[in-house]
Design a protein around this motif. Structure first.
Motif, short mmCIF file in Angstrom:
data_model
loop_
_atom_site.label_atom_id
_atom_site.label_comp_id
_atom_site.label_asym_id
_atom_site.label_seq_id
_atom_site.Cartn_x
_atom_site.Cartn_y
_atom_site.Cartn_z
N PRO A 119 7.35 -3.21 9.43
CA PRO A 119 7.97 -2.10 8.71
C PRO A 119 7.09 -0.86 8.63
O PRO A 119 7.59 0.27 8.64
CB PRO A 119 8.24 -2.68 7.32
N GLU A 120 5.76 -1.04 8.58
CA GLU A 120 4.88 0.11 8.37
C GLU A 120 4.88 1.05 9.58
O GLU A 120 4.53 2.23 9.45
CB GLU A 120 3.46 -0.34 8.06
N ASN A 121 5.27 0.55 10.74
CA ASN A 121 5.27 1.38 11.94
C ASN A 121 6.63 2.02 12.23
O ASN A 121 6.76 2.75 13.21
CB ASN A 121 4.86 0.54 13.16
N THR A 122 7.61 1.75 11.39
CA THR A 122 8.98 2.17 11.69
C THR A 122 9.10 3.68 11.87
O THR A 122 9.54 4.17 12.92
CB THR A 122 9.95 1.71 10.59
N LEU A 123 8.76 4.43 10.84
CA LEU A 123 8.99 5.88 10.88
C LEU A 123 8.16 6.59 11.94
O LEU A 123 8.68 7.46 12.65
CB LEU A 123 8.77 6.48 9.50
N LEU A 145 3.63 -18.69 9.93
CA LEU A 145 3.09 -17.92 11.06
C LEU A 145 1.72 -17.35 10.73
O LEU A 145 0.82 -17.33 11.57
CB LEU A 145 4.06 -16.80 11.42
N ILE A 146 1.56 -16.87 9.50
CA ILE A 146 0.26 -16.36 9.07
C ILE A 146 -0.80 -17.46 9.16
O ILE A 146 -1.94 -17.22 9.59
CB ILE A 146 0.35 -15.81 7.63
N ARG A 147 -0.42 -18.66 8.78
CA ARG A 147 -1.35 -19.79 8.80
C ARG A 147 -1.50 -20.41 10.19
O ARG A 147 -2.26 -21.34 10.38
CB ARG A 147 -0.87 -20.86 7.81
N ARG A 148 -0.70 -19.92 11.14
CA ARG A 148 -0.68 -20.43 12.52
C ARG A 148 -0.30 -21.90 12.55
O ARG A 148 -0.83 -22.71 13.33
CB ARG A 148 -2.03 -20.19 13.20
N THR A 149 0.65 -22.24 11.68
CA THR A 149 1.21 -23.60 11.65
C THR A 149 2.73 -23.50 11.65
O THR A 149 3.38 -23.90 10.68
CB THR A 149 0.73 -24.35 10.40
N PRO A 150 3.33 -22.95 12.72
CA PRO A 150 4.78 -22.77 12.73
C PRO A 150 5.50 -24.11 12.55
O PRO A 150 5.04 -25.15 13.04
CB PRO A 150 5.06 -22.16 14.10
N SER A 151 6.62 -24.06 11.85
CA SER A 151 7.33 -25.30 11.51
C SER A 151 8.83 -25.04 11.55
O SER A 151 9.28 -23.91 11.73
CB SER A 151 6.92 -25.77 10.12
N LYS A 173 0.53 -13.97 -0.19
CA LYS A 173 1.70 -13.33 -0.79
C LYS A 173 1.74 -11.86 -0.44
O LYS A 173 2.81 -11.32 -0.07
CB LYS A 173 1.66 -13.51 -2.31
N MET A 174 0.60 -11.19 -0.52
CA MET A 174 0.54 -9.77 -0.21
C MET A 174 0.95 -9.51 1.25
O MET A 174 1.73 -8.60 1.54
CB MET A 174 -0.87 -9.24 -0.46
N ILE A 175 0.45 -10.34 2.18
CA ILE A 175 0.76 -10.16 3.59
C ILE A 175 2.23 -10.39 3.87
O ILE A 175 2.89 -9.59 4.57
CB ILE A 175 -0.10 -11.10 4.46
N VAL A 176 2.78 -11.47 3.33
CA VAL A 176 4.20 -11.78 3.56
C VAL A 176 5.08 -10.68 2.98
O VAL A 176 6.02 -10.20 3.63
CB VAL A 176 4.58 -13.15 2.97
#
Length: 330
Positions: free
Chosen positions: A194-198, A248-254, A272-275
């Protein structure tokens, strides 16, 4: 007067999620059921995304899934959101989408991205020799040449001479600039960047050159949407997607996990902040709440089309979310 939600197109981005306790067969049946419902509800297009080595996403063989969905629908545009072109020989993609378009004329979209859609080991297993994506413009040029009718030593049959709409996808300025320079429609991944959208949309519009494809810029933006009868239920349903991003952040996709009453015992403050940063544009809530969020994002982006991803555990709740959202566009 600015655009309203009734002035733009609504479309669907589907990752063919595999919930815990389910399998790919059920995921495909659910995707087909969703496609048939959203066709009836007036959605414009239905895209599936190429991802690899992810236990919770079944859309790795993207062209095959597109054919399955197109066979079960009648008017809905079906396409890729997207094919990760550096994973493939351009000739192969030209043949695959030429075949699809020959089967379902005028209904097939080819959305293209330059990321691998996977980790580096998986990318190597896909026989990608180049890891950065810097040769994406050359791969795109080669792919487009196969659709042309110009004389060439290697031909895509089917594919040659077919008018298959190409969309460039991006989460940064690279594809935004390229789409602008080539006069192609551009879809931005606001649903995870989202931060790159505009900045990306500004770059696309500033660099846009009219082409045989488009006279003026055409912008699609991806959004995560979870709609329900009330805000509390929608927030509860959305915890499945929060857990998916956390994995995904933890690199443990499930596989996609069921919703939980609270995420507090699952993530730490940094996670929490990253998600929440990645999901900051998500529209989660009742129909009124979602309407306000979508309208606000429309005013900021001036998009021509929203492509919406609803990533919830229960298939019937996913159907209901899209049904609620469809009423905002009518």
């Amino acid at each position: 007067m600015g655009k309203t939600l009734k002035n733009i197109k609504f479309s669907v981005l589907d990752l063919a999620p595999i919930p815990e306790g389910s399998n790919a067969t059920q995921a495909f049946q659910h995707s087909l059921d969703l496609a048939q419902h959203v066709e009836k509800w007036g959605f414009h297009r239905y895209w599936v995304a190429e991802h690899h080595s992810m236990p919770g996403i079944a859309s790795s063989a993207t062209a095959v899934l597109i054919g399955f969905l197109a066979a079960g629908t009648t008017t809905l545009k079906i396409g890729s959101g997207g094919i990760m072109l550096p994973n493939h020989a351009p000739l192969l993609i030209a043949e695959q989408f030429g075949t699809l378009n020959a089967m379902y004329p005028g209904r097939v979209d080819l959305g293209l991205g330059r990321a691998p859609g996977s980790d580096q080991l998986t990318a190597k297993a896909l026989r990608r020799d180049m890891q950065s994506g810097d040769d994406f413009p050359q791969l795109l040029e080669e792919l487009r040449s196969y659709f042309s009718e110009a004389e060439k030593p290697v031909r895509a049959i089917p594919g040659e001479g077919q008018d298959i709409p190409i969309y460039l996808l991006g989460s940064s300025g690279f594809s935004a600039r390229l789409a602008g320079q080539l006069g192609l429609p551009f879809a931005f991944a606001s649903h995870f960047s989202p931060e790159n959208t505009l900045p990306a949309l500004k770059l696309y519009r500033e660099t846009f050159q009219p082409s045989d494809v488009l006279e003026k810029p055409y912008v699609m933006v991806g959004m995560n949407v979870t709609a329900a009868e009330d805000d509390a239920k929608a927030q509860w349903l959305a915890t499945s997607q929060q857990q998916a991003f956390l994995s995904l952040i933890r690199r443990t996709p499930s596989q996609l996990k069921p919703p939980v009453e609270s995420m507090n015992s699952i993530w730490n403050s940094y996670e929490k902040m990253i998600v929440e940063q990645q999901l900051q544009t998500a529209a989660i809530g009742s129909q009124d709440t979602v309407r306000q969020k979508l309208q606000s994002f429309l005013e900021v982006t001036d998009a021509d089309e929203f492509i919406l991803n609803t990533h919830v555990f229960d298939h019937n709740e996913r159907l209901r979310s899209y049904e609620i959202v469809s009423q905002l566009n009518q």
